[in-house]
Scaffold this motif. Structure first.
Motif, PDB file in Angstrom:
ATOM      1  N   LEU A  81      -0.705   4.820  -7.235  1.00  0.00           N
ATOM      2  CA  LEU A  81      -1.495   4.241  -6.151  1.00  0.00           C
ATOM      3  C   LEU A  81      -2.111   2.900  -6.540  1.00  0.00           C
ATOM      4  CD1 LEU A  81      -3.284   7.371  -4.630  1.00  0.00           C
ATOM      5  CD2 LEU A  81      -1.015   6.448  -4.202  1.00  0.00           C
ATOM      6  N   ASP A  82      -1.758   2.400  -7.710  1.00  0.00           N
ATOM      7  CA  ASP A  82      -2.210   1.083  -8.152  1.00  0.00           C
ATOM      8  C   ASP A  82      -1.315   0.036  -7.493  1.00  0.00           C
ATOM      9  OD1 ASP A  82      -2.751  -1.298  -9.477  1.00  0.00           O
ATOM     10  OD2 ASP A  82      -2.717  -0.413 -11.481  1.00  0.00           O
ATOM     11  N   VAL A  83      -1.892  -0.815  -6.643  1.00  0.00           N
ATOM     12  CA  VAL A  83      -1.079  -1.765  -5.875  1.00  0.00           C
ATOM     13  C   VAL A  83      -0.460  -2.849  -6.745  1.00  0.00           C
ATOM     14  CG1 VAL A  83      -2.374  -1.387  -3.756  1.00  0.00           C
ATOM     15  CG2 VAL A  83      -3.096  -3.200  -5.333  1.00  0.00           C
ATOM     16  N   THR A  84      -0.883  -2.972  -8.000  1.00  0.00           N
ATOM     17  CA  THR A  84      -0.287  -3.974  -8.886  1.00  0.00           C
ATOM     18  C   THR A  84       0.963  -3.449  -9.578  1.00  0.00           C
ATOM     19  OG1 THR A  84      -1.560  -3.376 -10.881  1.00  0.00           O
ATOM     20  CG2 THR A  84      -2.600  -4.893  -9.318  1.00  0.00           C
ATOM     21  N   LYS A  85       1.346  -2.222  -9.288  1.00  0.00           N
ATOM     22  CA  LYS A  85       2.531  -1.626  -9.905  1.00  0.00           C
ATOM     23  C   LYS A  85       3.578  -1.311  -8.837  1.00  0.00           C
ATOM     24  CE  LYS A  85       0.260  -1.491 -13.823  1.00  0.00           C
ATOM     25  NZ  LYS A  85      -1.013  -2.045 -13.309  1.00  0.00           N
ATOM     26  N   THR A  86       4.833  -1.234  -9.267  1.00  0.00           N
ATOM     27  CA  THR A  86       5.906  -0.771  -8.390  1.00  0.00           C
ATOM     28  C   THR A  86       6.425   0.553  -8.921  1.00  0.00           C
ATOM     29  OG1 THR A  86       7.507  -2.087  -9.660  1.00  0.00           O
ATOM     30  CG2 THR A  86       6.605  -3.069  -7.646  1.00  0.00           C
ATOM     31  N   TRP A  87       7.126   1.284  -8.072  1.00  0.00           N
ATOM     32  CA  TRP A  87       7.697   2.564  -8.481  1.00  0.00           C
ATOM     33  C   TRP A  87       9.123   2.323  -8.970  1.00  0.00           C
ATOM     34  CZ3 TRP A  87       6.221   6.279  -3.835  1.00  0.00           C
ATOM     35  CH2 TRP A  87       4.819   6.364  -3.758  1.00  0.00           C
ATOM     36  N   TYR A 113      -3.150   8.222   5.460  1.00  0.00           N
ATOM     37  CA  TYR A 113      -3.615   7.371   4.374  1.00  0.00           C
ATOM     38  C   TYR A 113      -3.441   8.071   3.023  1.00  0.00           C
ATOM     39  CZ  TYR A 113      -6.061   5.830   8.590  1.00  0.00           C
ATOM     40  OH  TYR A 113      -6.360   5.459   9.869  1.00  0.00           O
ATOM     41  N   SER A 114      -3.776   7.350   1.969  1.00  0.00           N
ATOM     42  CA  SER A 114      -3.793   7.924   0.628  1.00  0.00           C
ATOM     43  C   SER A 114      -5.053   7.430  -0.074  1.00  0.00           C
ATOM     44  CB  SER A 114      -2.547   7.494  -0.163  1.00  0.00           C
ATOM     45  OG  SER A 114      -2.663   6.128  -0.558  1.00  0.00           O
ATOM     46  N   ASP A 115      -5.195   7.779  -1.348  1.00  0.00           N
ATOM     47  CA  ASP A 115      -6.341   7.322  -2.136  1.00  0.00           C
ATOM     48  C   ASP A 115      -6.129   5.914  -2.695  1.00  0.00           C
ATOM     49  OD1 ASP A 115      -8.568   9.011  -2.166  1.00  0.00           O
ATOM     50  OD2 ASP A 115      -7.540  10.486  -3.408  1.00  0.00           O
ATOM     51  N   ASP A 116      -5.112   5.229  -2.236  1.00  0.00           N
ATOM     52  CA  ASP A 116      -4.877   3.830  -2.588  1.00  0.00           C
ATOM     53  C   ASP A 116      -6.162   3.045  -2.302  1.00  0.00           C
ATOM     54  OD1 ASP A 116      -4.280   1.071  -2.290  1.00  0.00           O
ATOM     55  OD2 ASP A 116      -2.208   1.495  -1.739  1.00  0.00           O
ATOM     56  N   LYS A 117      -6.776   2.507  -3.353  1.00  0.00           N
ATOM     57  CA  LYS A 117      -8.085   1.857  -3.189  1.00  0.00           C
ATOM     58  C   LYS A 117      -8.021   0.649  -2.263  1.00  0.00           C
ATOM     59  CE  LYS A 117     -10.212   3.191  -7.590  1.00  0.00           C
ATOM     60  NZ  LYS A 117     -10.816   2.678  -8.848  1.00  0.00           N
ATOM     61  N   ASN A 127       0.816  -1.215   0.000  1.00  0.00           N
ATOM     62  CA  ASN A 127       0.000   0.000   0.000  1.00  0.00           C
ATOM     63  C   ASN A 127       0.848   1.264   0.000  1.00  0.00           C
ATOM     64  OD1 ASN A 127      -2.070  -1.877   2.097  1.00  0.00           O
ATOM     65  ND2 ASN A 127      -2.740  -1.125   0.119  1.00  0.00           N
ATOM     66  N   THR A 128       0.244   2.336  -0.479  1.00  0.00           N
ATOM     67  CA  THR A 128       0.883   3.651  -0.482  1.00  0.00           C
ATOM     68  C   THR A 128       0.275   4.503   0.622  1.00  0.00           C
ATOM     69  OG1 THR A 128       1.266   3.567  -2.870  1.00  0.00           O
ATOM     70  CG2 THR A 128       1.326   5.734  -1.823  1.00  0.00           C
ATOM     71  N   TYR A 129       1.133   5.039   1.461  1.00  0.00           N
ATOM     72  CA  TYR A 129       0.694   5.954   2.512  1.00  0.00           C
ATOM     73  C   TYR A 129       1.118   7.383   2.147  1.00  0.00           C
ATOM     74  CZ  TYR A 129      -0.672   2.195   5.700  1.00  0.00           C
ATOM     75  OH  TYR A 129      -1.304   1.131   6.284  1.00  0.00           O
ATOM     76  N   THR A 130       0.859   8.308   3.045  1.00  0.00           N
ATOM     77  CA  THR A 130       1.244   9.703   2.843  1.00  0.00           C
ATOM     78  C   THR A 130       2.082  10.165   4.025  1.00  0.00           C
ATOM     79  OG1 THR A 130      -0.844  10.124   1.672  1.00  0.00           O
ATOM     80  CG2 THR A 130       0.405  12.042   2.404  1.00  0.00           C
ATOM     81  N   LEU A 131       3.225  10.768   3.732  1.00  0.00           N
ATOM     82  CA  LEU A 131       4.040  11.408   4.761  1.00  0.00           C
ATOM     83  C   LEU A 131       3.650  12.881   4.835  1.00  0.00           C
ATOM     84  CD1 LEU A 131       7.664  10.018   4.179  1.00  0.00           C
ATOM     85  CD2 LEU A 131       5.978   9.269   5.867  1.00  0.00           C
ATOM     86  N   ILE A 132       3.452  13.374   6.045  1.00  0.00           N
ATOM     87  CA  ILE A 132       3.056  14.765   6.244  1.00  0.00           C
ATOM     88  C   ILE A 132       4.124  15.475   7.064  1.00  0.00           C
ATOM     89  CG2 ILE A 132       1.229  16.322   7.027  1.00  0.00           C
ATOM     90  CD1 ILE A 132       0.295  14.398   4.928  1.00  0.00           C
ATOM     91  N   SER A 133       4.672  16.543   6.517  1.00  0.00           N
ATOM     92  CA  SER A 133       5.669  17.312   7.262  1.00  0.00           C
ATOM     93  C   SER A 133       4.976  18.202   8.292  1.00  0.00           C
ATOM     94  CB  SER A 133       6.496  18.173   6.298  1.00  0.00           C
ATOM     95  OG  SER A 133       5.669  19.153   5.691  1.00  0.00           O
ATOM     96  N   ARG A 134       5.770  18.800   9.164  1.00  0.00           N
ATOM     97  CA  ARG A 134       5.187  19.661  10.206  1.00  0.00           C
ATOM     98  C   ARG A 134       4.411  20.831   9.624  1.00  0.00           C
ATOM     99  NH1 ARG A 134       6.897  18.576  15.295  1.00  0.00           N
ATOM    100  NH2 ARG A 134       8.716  17.203  15.536  1.00  0.00           N
TER     101      ARG A 134
END
Length: 290
Positions: free
Chosen positions: A122-128, A170-174, A43-50
């Motif tokens: 955000l497609d879990v079937t793909k890699t970056w 979280y992210s919009d990762d379905k 899954n893809t998450y989101t990092l949030i800075s301060r």
């Protein structure tokens, strides 16, 4: 029961599975043991800075002792001798002081740049692709002690993707959205189901930044199911390619796999890599059909 004819039938309806199969039917599909295998947060998450800046993130664990695999005949021997060989190897290594270690890496994408790729990040079937989104080292994990109470420390373990820490969202990762939703639904009967209350000591959590964009779950359809699968196959050396091919031949020559299903898979793999499709068709005594 995991029978080949069931597997190839079901996934013949899902070409998005092709990239996954280049791992599953590859040598890495049979790890030597836990100490010699990667860990990958699908899954893809989101990092949030301060200051509230958002970056999409994927997490990777890389074993310091390298990735090692079993070939098919080796797996039959090892698994037939001890079906818990991977667990035994792990506990024996820790007991001997040969502590397994994994380095933690992340890949990040500016949340405003997710549409700049020919696939959906955000497609879990793909890699970056690591050549354009490099791995960044951020930490490590060392297992230096075996558990004392198997039930309390192992059987009762529970991991929930909905539980995050400040700075990770979280992210919009379905798939992620699907996984966290049922885990966030309150369960059981509670005497107080409102807030605030003098009968419940629940307090507000400390405020921390969250993404400014509302998660919608809506994604632009950008499947691109064949490119990454073909690139990964072409990255294998010839012997590894042949082992991958033979595993598919074995799967597709199951007595209950129909000619139609064979043709679908030949078509899929031909779109990933023309030579792979031709070789598969030849071994199945079929004509490639793009």
């Amino acid at each position: 029961m995991q029978e080949n004819w069931r597997i190839v039938d079901f996934f013949s309806h899902h070409p998005e599975s092709l990239h996954m199969f280049t791992f599953l039917f590859d040598d890495v599909g049979i790890p030597l043991n836990y100490r010699h295998m990667d860990g990958f947060g699908v899954n893809t998450y989101t990092l949030i800075s301060r200051d509230g800046k958002a970056h999409l993130v994927k997490f990777h664990w890389k074993p310091t002792c390298g990735v090692k695999c079993l070939l098919d005949d080796e797996a039959v021997t090892v698994g037939g001798t001890c079906h818990t060989h991977a667990t035994k190897d792990l506990t024996d290594a820790i007991a001997a002081g040969n502590y397994p270690e994994w380095k933690l890496f992340i890949q990040t994408i500016d949340a405003d740049h997710e549409d700049r790729f020919d696939f959906d990040p955000l497609d879990v079937t793909k890699t970056w692709p690591e050549d354009i989104i490099p791995l960044q080292p951020v930490g490590r994990m060392v297992l230096n002690k075996n558990i004392d109470n198997f039930f309390a420390e192992n059987e009762q373990l529970a991991f929930c993707p909905a539980v995050t820490v400040p700075g990770i969202h979280y992210s919009d990762d379905k798939l992620l959205q699907t996984r966290i939703f049922p885990m966030l639904i309150p369960k059981g009967t509670v005497s107080v189901n409102y807030f605030p209350s003098r009968f419940d000591s629940t307090r507000h959590a400390e405020q921390y930044p969250i993404p400014p964009r509302v998660l919608s779950g809506c994604r632009e359809k950008k499947e691109n199911n064949f490119k990454q699968a073909g690139e990964r196959y072409r990255s294998f050396d010839p012997a590894r390619q042949d082992r991958f091919l033979q595993r598919w031949v074995d799967a597709l020559t199951d007595a209950r796999v129909t000619h139609e299903i064979q043709g679908i898979w030949v078509s899929y793999w031909s779109q990933c890599d023309a030579s792979l499709g031709q070789k598969l068709a030849s071994r199945l005594k079929m004509k490639p059909n793009m």
